[in-house]
Motif scaffolding. Structure first.
Motif, mmCIF file in Angstrom:
data_model
loop_
_atom_site.group_PDB
_atom_site.id
_atom_site.type_symbol
_atom_site.label_atom_id
_atom_site.label_comp_id
_atom_site.label_asym_id
_atom_site.label_seq_id
_atom_site.Cartn_x
_atom_site.Cartn_y
_atom_site.Cartn_z
ATOM 1 N N THR A 155 0.851 -1.188 0.000
ATOM 2 C CA THR A 155 0.000 0.000 0.000
ATOM 3 C C THR A 155 0.893 1.247 0.000
ATOM 4 N N PRO A 156 0.310 2.447 0.009
ATOM 5 C CA PRO A 156 1.132 3.659 0.108
ATOM 6 C C PRO A 156 1.651 3.948 1.517
ATOM 7 N N TYR A 157 1.563 2.982 2.426
ATOM 8 C CA TYR A 157 1.972 3.237 3.808
ATOM 9 C C TYR A 157 3.239 2.480 4.190
ATOM 10 N N LEU A 158 4.049 3.124 5.034
ATOM 11 C CA LEU A 158 5.131 2.458 5.731
ATOM 12 C C LEU A 158 4.668 2.220 7.167
ATOM 13 N N ARG A 159 4.806 0.975 7.631
ATOM 14 C CA ARG A 159 4.470 0.661 9.019
ATOM 15 C C ARG A 159 5.756 0.668 9.846
ATOM 16 N N PHE A 160 5.676 1.180 11.054
ATOM 17 C CA PHE A 160 6.813 1.193 11.966
ATOM 18 C C PHE A 160 6.514 0.215 13.096
ATOM 19 N N LEU A 161 7.455 -0.726 13.327
ATOM 20 C CA LEU A 161 7.238 -1.812 14.276
ATOM 21 C C LEU A 161 8.226 -1.751 15.429
ATOM 22 N N ASP A 162 7.758 -2.113 16.601
ATOM 23 C CA ASP A 162 8.647 -2.272 17.754
ATOM 24 C C ASP A 162 9.498 -3.524 17.515
ATOM 25 N N GLU A 177 4.434 14.434 -5.009
ATOM 26 C CA GLU A 177 3.679 15.534 -5.618
ATOM 27 C C GLU A 177 2.244 15.558 -5.098
ATOM 28 N N GLY A 178 2.087 15.227 -3.816
ATOM 29 C CA GLY A 178 0.795 15.297 -3.175
ATOM 30 C C GLY A 178 -0.104 14.097 -3.383
ATOM 31 N N ARG A 179 0.368 13.094 -4.138
ATOM 32 C CA ARG A 179 -0.448 11.923 -4.425
ATOM 33 C C ARG A 179 0.157 10.686 -3.774
ATOM 34 N N PRO A 180 -0.688 9.746 -3.311
ATOM 35 C CA PRO A 180 -0.172 8.536 -2.667
ATOM 36 C C PRO A 180 0.611 7.678 -3.646
ATOM 37 N N VAL A 181 1.615 6.988 -3.122
ATOM 38 C CA VAL A 181 2.469 6.115 -3.939
ATOM 39 C C VAL A 181 2.170 4.656 -3.572
ATOM 40 N N PRO A 182 1.468 3.914 -4.423
ATOM 41 C CA PRO A 182 1.165 2.513 -4.114
ATOM 42 C C PRO A 182 2.307 1.589 -4.499
ATOM 43 N N ARG A 183 2.174 0.315 -4.152
ATOM 44 C CA ARG A 183 3.091 -0.761 -4.543
ATOM 45 C C ARG A 183 4.516 -0.529 -4.035
ATOM 46 N N ASN A 197 11.924 0.232 -3.641
ATOM 47 C CA ASN A 197 11.505 -0.172 -4.976
ATOM 48 C C ASN A 197 10.004 0.043 -5.118
ATOM 49 N N ILE A 198 9.568 0.508 -6.256
ATOM 50 C CA ILE A 198 8.143 0.601 -6.572
ATOM 51 C C ILE A 198 7.845 -0.508 -7.567
ATOM 52 N N TRP A 199 7.090 -1.485 -7.112
ATOM 53 C CA TRP A 199 6.836 -2.691 -7.900
ATOM 54 C C TRP A 199 6.298 -2.349 -9.287
ATOM 55 N N LEU A 200 6.828 -3.066 -10.282
ATOM 56 C CA LEU A 200 6.458 -2.939 -11.697
ATOM 57 C C LEU A 200 6.988 -1.661 -12.336
ATOM 58 N N HIS A 202 10.855 0.813 -12.933
ATOM 59 C CA HIS A 202 12.310 0.812 -12.875
ATOM 60 C C HIS A 202 12.820 1.895 -11.929
ATOM 61 N N ARG A 203 11.960 2.348 -11.026
ATOM 62 C CA ARG A 203 12.311 3.464 -10.153
ATOM 63 C C ARG A 203 12.405 3.052 -8.687
ATOM 64 N N ILE A 204 13.292 3.746 -7.986
ATOM 65 C CA ILE A 204 13.401 3.666 -6.530
ATOM 66 C C ILE A 204 13.011 5.025 -5.968
ATOM 67 N N ALA A 205 12.161 5.016 -4.953
ATOM 68 C CA ALA A 205 11.756 6.261 -4.295
ATOM 69 C C ALA A 205 12.694 6.564 -3.132
#
Length: 271
Positions: A155-162, A177-183, A197-200, A202-205
């Motif tokens: 999803t467009p979320y990063l989870r932080f875990l203990d 650019e103000g829009r959610p980043v999926p995958r 990595n953004i699945w599918l 050739h880019r890394i965020a």
């Protein structure tokens, strides 16, 4: 980069005495549309990689690559020698489970599975399984910042875990650019930011872990495997960082090579 005429006109209105609250909101909207810089790359070194390894997780520690692979019945956790891709140790993920991301924490390796809701603790030295834990939703990737574990789930979320309880403490929404980043897929912590990595693609965020804002893209189009007629699943996935020698490595699912890359200056945004 140039500002849009609309943003410039609102800036003039604000200077002319427009409400500070309204003006701030308008400028925030303009900023949200600002183009994210796109970085290029140069290949510094090329290493062999198992072209049967469906790479889902990757990290570098004490001179060795640690890799997890996916697909039911083909999921393994293993130690790999960088220079020749030789597998030094290997441990099968339990049958029927689809292996996903991994990260080191203390004397352990923490690993995820895709849609099964189960994760594992493994001994860092022996790869022996130590414990099982559960989590909601899908598991895609893991990294850590020295204090907490960071997980992606597609999803467009990063989870932080203990790291001790493996329970979620909070999450951050990733936007560009103000829009959610999926995958959002494989993750690596590098110099205070999360590379993903953004699945599918050739880019890394390049992600600010506090705000979730994508501060840059790394475009790896042009690596040999991005131009080969591999199957549709054999995409870029796998980032590892050697902190001691400041080396960044990337590879992909079933790619025959792993690359050490350096970043080049951002491209000029299109007009």
């Amino acid at each position: 980069m140039s500002s849009s005429p609309l943003c410039l006109s609102w800036s003039r209105l604000i200077r002319a005495g427009l409400s500070a609250v309204v003006g701030a909101a308008l400028l925030s909207g303009c900023a949200a549309q600002a183009a994210v810089p796109v970085y290029g790359y140069q290949v510094k070194a090329t290493y062999p990689h198992d072209d049967q390894a469906y790479t889902e997780g990757l990290f570098y520690l004490d001179g060795v690559l640690f890799e997890s692979t996916g697909r039911e019945g083909q999921s393994f956790l293993r130690k790999v020698r960088l220079k020749d891709g030789a597998v030094l140790q290997s441990q099968a993920i339990p049958p029927g489970l689809f292996g996903e991301g991994i990260v080191n924490w203390g004397d352990d390796i923490i690993s995820l599975t895709w849609q099964d809701g189960f994760g594992f603790r493994w001994d860092l030295k022996t790869l022996a399984r130590k414990a099982v834990f559960q989590y909601p939703g899908e598991g895609w990737a893991l990294t850590q910042d020295g204090k907490t574990l960071i997980m992606s789930d597609g999803t467009p979320y990063l989870r932080f875990l203990d790291p001790k309880t493996l329970k979620e403490t909070h999450r951050v929404r990733v936007t560009a650019e103000g829009r959610p980043v999926p995958r959002i897929n494989e993750l690596e912590w590098v110099k205070g930011e999360v590379l993903a990595n953004i699945w599918l693609t050739h880019r890394i965020a390049r992600i600010n872990p506090k705000t979730g804002v994508v501060t840059g893209w790394i475009d790896l189009t042009g690596l040999p495997e991005t131009r080969l007629s591999l199957d549709a699943d054999s995409v870029l996935n796998g980032i590892a960082y050697d902190r001691e020698h400041d080396r960044l490595f990337v590879t992909g699912k079933n790619w025959p090579h792993l690359y050490e890359i350096g970043l080049t200056q951002p491209q000029e945004p299109s007009k």
